[in-house]
Design an enzyme around this catalytic site. Sequence first.
Site, PDB file in Angstrom:
ATOM      1  CG  ASN A 135      -2.252  -0.600   0.844  1.00 22.52           C
ATOM      2  OD1 ASN A 135      -2.853  -0.172  -0.134  1.00 22.52           O
ATOM      3  ND2 ASN A 135      -2.686  -1.595   1.579  1.00 22.52           N
ATOM      4  N   GLY A 136       1.663   1.449   1.025  1.00 23.61           N
ATOM      5  CA  GLY A 136       2.435   2.687   1.154  1.00 23.61           C
ATOM      6  C   GLY A 136       3.337   2.893  -0.052  1.00 23.61           C
TER       7      GLY A 136
ATOM      8  CB  THR B  94       1.280  -7.068   0.923  1.00 24.35           C
ATOM      9  OG1 THR B  94       0.873  -7.257   2.283  1.00 24.35           O
ATOM     10  CG2 THR B  94       0.030  -6.797   0.117  1.00 24.35           C
TER      11      THR B  94
ATOM     12  NE  ARG C 297       0.850 -22.466  28.580  1.00 25.46           N
ATOM     13  CZ  ARG C 297       0.345 -22.454  29.807  1.00 25.46           C
ATOM     14  NH1 ARG C 297      -0.635 -21.616  30.115  1.00 25.46           N
ATOM     15  NH2 ARG C 297       0.806 -23.285  30.727  1.00 25.46           N
TER      16      ARG C 297
ATOM     17  CD  GLU D 209      -0.100  -7.787  12.405  1.00 23.54           C
ATOM     18  OE1 GLU D 209       0.876  -7.793  13.159  1.00 23.54           O
ATOM     19  OE2 GLU D 209      -0.005  -7.554  11.177  1.00 23.54           O
TER      20      GLU D 209
ATOM     21  CG  ASP E 240      -0.523  -7.334   5.425  1.00 23.84           C
ATOM     22  OD1 ASP E 240      -0.181  -8.349   6.064  1.00 23.84           O
ATOM     23  OD2 ASP E 240      -0.005  -6.216   5.584  1.00 23.84           O
TER      24      ASP E 240
HETATM   25  O1  F6P Z   1       2.636  -5.746   5.698  1.00 25.68           O
HETATM   26  C1  F6P Z   1       3.196  -6.974   5.978  1.00 25.68           C
HETATM   27  C2  F6P Z   1       3.383  -7.136   7.461  1.00 25.68           C
HETATM   28  O2  F6P Z   1       3.995  -8.390   7.695  1.00 25.68           O
HETATM   29  C3  F6P Z   1       2.118  -6.990   8.297  1.00 25.68           C
HETATM   30  O3  F6P Z   1       1.331  -8.146   8.282  1.00 25.68           O
HETATM   31  C4  F6P Z   1       2.705  -6.650   9.635  1.00 25.68           C
HETATM   32  O4  F6P Z   1       1.784  -5.896  10.408  1.00 25.68           O
HETATM   33  C5  F6P Z   1       3.897  -5.815   9.283  1.00 25.68           C
HETATM   34  O5  F6P Z   1       4.246  -6.132   7.951  1.00 25.68           O
HETATM   35  C6  F6P Z   1       5.109  -6.034  10.150  1.00 25.68           C
HETATM   36  O6  F6P Z   1       6.051  -5.102   9.802  1.00 25.68           O
HETATM   37  P1  F6P Z   1       7.582  -5.159  10.166  1.00 25.68           P
HETATM   38  O7  F6P Z   1       8.229  -6.161   9.271  1.00 25.68           O
HETATM   39  O8  F6P Z   1       8.070  -3.781   9.899  1.00 25.68           O
HETATM   40  O9  F6P Z   1       7.686  -5.570  11.603  1.00 25.68           O
END
Ligand code: F6P
Length: 352
Positions: free
Chosen positions: A107-108, A129, A270, A226, A131
Site C-alpha cells: 500500500n504505502g 504483500t 496459551r 494482529e 496482507d
Molecule cells: O505488511 C506486511 C506485514 O507483515 C504486516 O502483516 C505486519 O503488520 C507488518 O508487515 C510487520 O512489519 P515489520 O516487518 O516492519 O515488523
Amino acid sequence: MTSGGDCQALNAAMRGVFKCISNNANEPVEFYGFEDGYKGLIYGKFRILTGKDFKGILTRGGTILGTSRVPFKTIHEPDENGLDKVEAMKQTYYKLQLDCLVMGGGNGSTKTANLLSQEGLNVVTLPKTIDNDLWGTDMTFGFQSAVDIATKCVDDIHTTASSHGRVFIVEIMGHKVGWLPLNAGIAGGADIILIPEIPYDIKKVVKAVEARDKGGSRFTVIVVAEGAISKEDAKLSKKELKKKREKHPYPSVAYQVADEIQQKTGREVRVTVPGHTQRGGAPDPYDRVFATRLGAAAGDLILKGEYGYMVGYRNREIVKVPLEEVAGKLKTVDPNAEIIREAKLIGISFGD
Ligand code: F6P
C-alpha cells in the site's frame, strides 16, 4: 526495486519481468536493481543486473535487492541532511536515463509510486504483500504462501491443545485487515476467528469457548488477527485507544484476549505468535505461478510503453489498474461477505 515489508515470490516476480523483457525486446535492455527499496533510488544505490542475477531465484524467498520502509507520510519531509527525497529520486531516474521504474510493493509503496508517476516518471508496479490488502487486485503475491505457513501453525496447535485440553490463541499477521487470519483460520479449522473488520465482544468469545466445553470438546483454537479490536475499543478515538493501551499494556491484542478468557473462564490459555515466519521461506507453487504471470504482464506493458499501472488480478484475469485508482485505498474484508456467512454457517464464531 522491492519496497516495504518483504514477502514470498518477490524474486519470482522480478525474474518474470526480466525474462519477459529480455526475451521480447527488439534491442538490448539494461536492468538496474535499486537496493533497499526507495532508499536505493533516493541515494543512487543500485547495481546492474544481468541474466546471472535472475538464475535460480524462482524458488528463493526474500528479495535479492533488499528492501526497506520509506513511509509515504514522510516522503515530502527532507532527510536528516536536508535532502528532498522526491527530487532525489527524480534526479537518479533522469541521470541514469531510465525508461521505466518497476516496483514490487504494498500500500504505502504504491502511494509513492503513484506520486512518482504523477511527477512524470514512467512507473509500473507489482502487488506484493502477505496482507492481501491492496485495492484493485483480488490477490497479492505472498498471500497464499503466508496462508500456508499460518495454516500449518493453526494445524499444529491443534494436537497440543487437544493433549492438554487448553484454549489456544494463534496470532496471525495482516496489519489492519483480516484476509490472512480469516483464510488461515478457516483452513486450519479454528473455532473462533477475530478480525479487525468485525469488532468482537469478549462476552461472545467466552460464550463460544464455554459452548465448546459443554459440547464435550477438550480444547478451543482461536485465531486472533494482529489488528483485531473489541467493540468497546472500536468506539474510541485513536488518542483514547492509545491512552487505554498505555494504562493496560499487553504485548498485543492476542494476549489481551487470552487474559480476559482466562479470568472469565478459569481455563488455561496459551498464545502462539508465528510472526515474521509468515513472510519467510520459499514461495509456494501458487505464488510462483502468480508472481511469474504478473512479472510477465508488467514486462509486456513496459515493452508496449504503457506506464502508470499496477498489474493485478481480477475475476481470474491478469489486468492493469491505473495507479491513481489504487493509491491510498485499502481492500478490507466485508463483514457481510459470503465467506464470512459460510464460516458462520459451519459454526465458526467471530465474537460478534
Ligand atoms: O505488511 C506486511 C506485514 O507483515 C504486516 O502483516 C505486519 O503488520 C507488518 O508487515 C510487520 O512489519 P515489520 O516487518 O516492519 O515488523
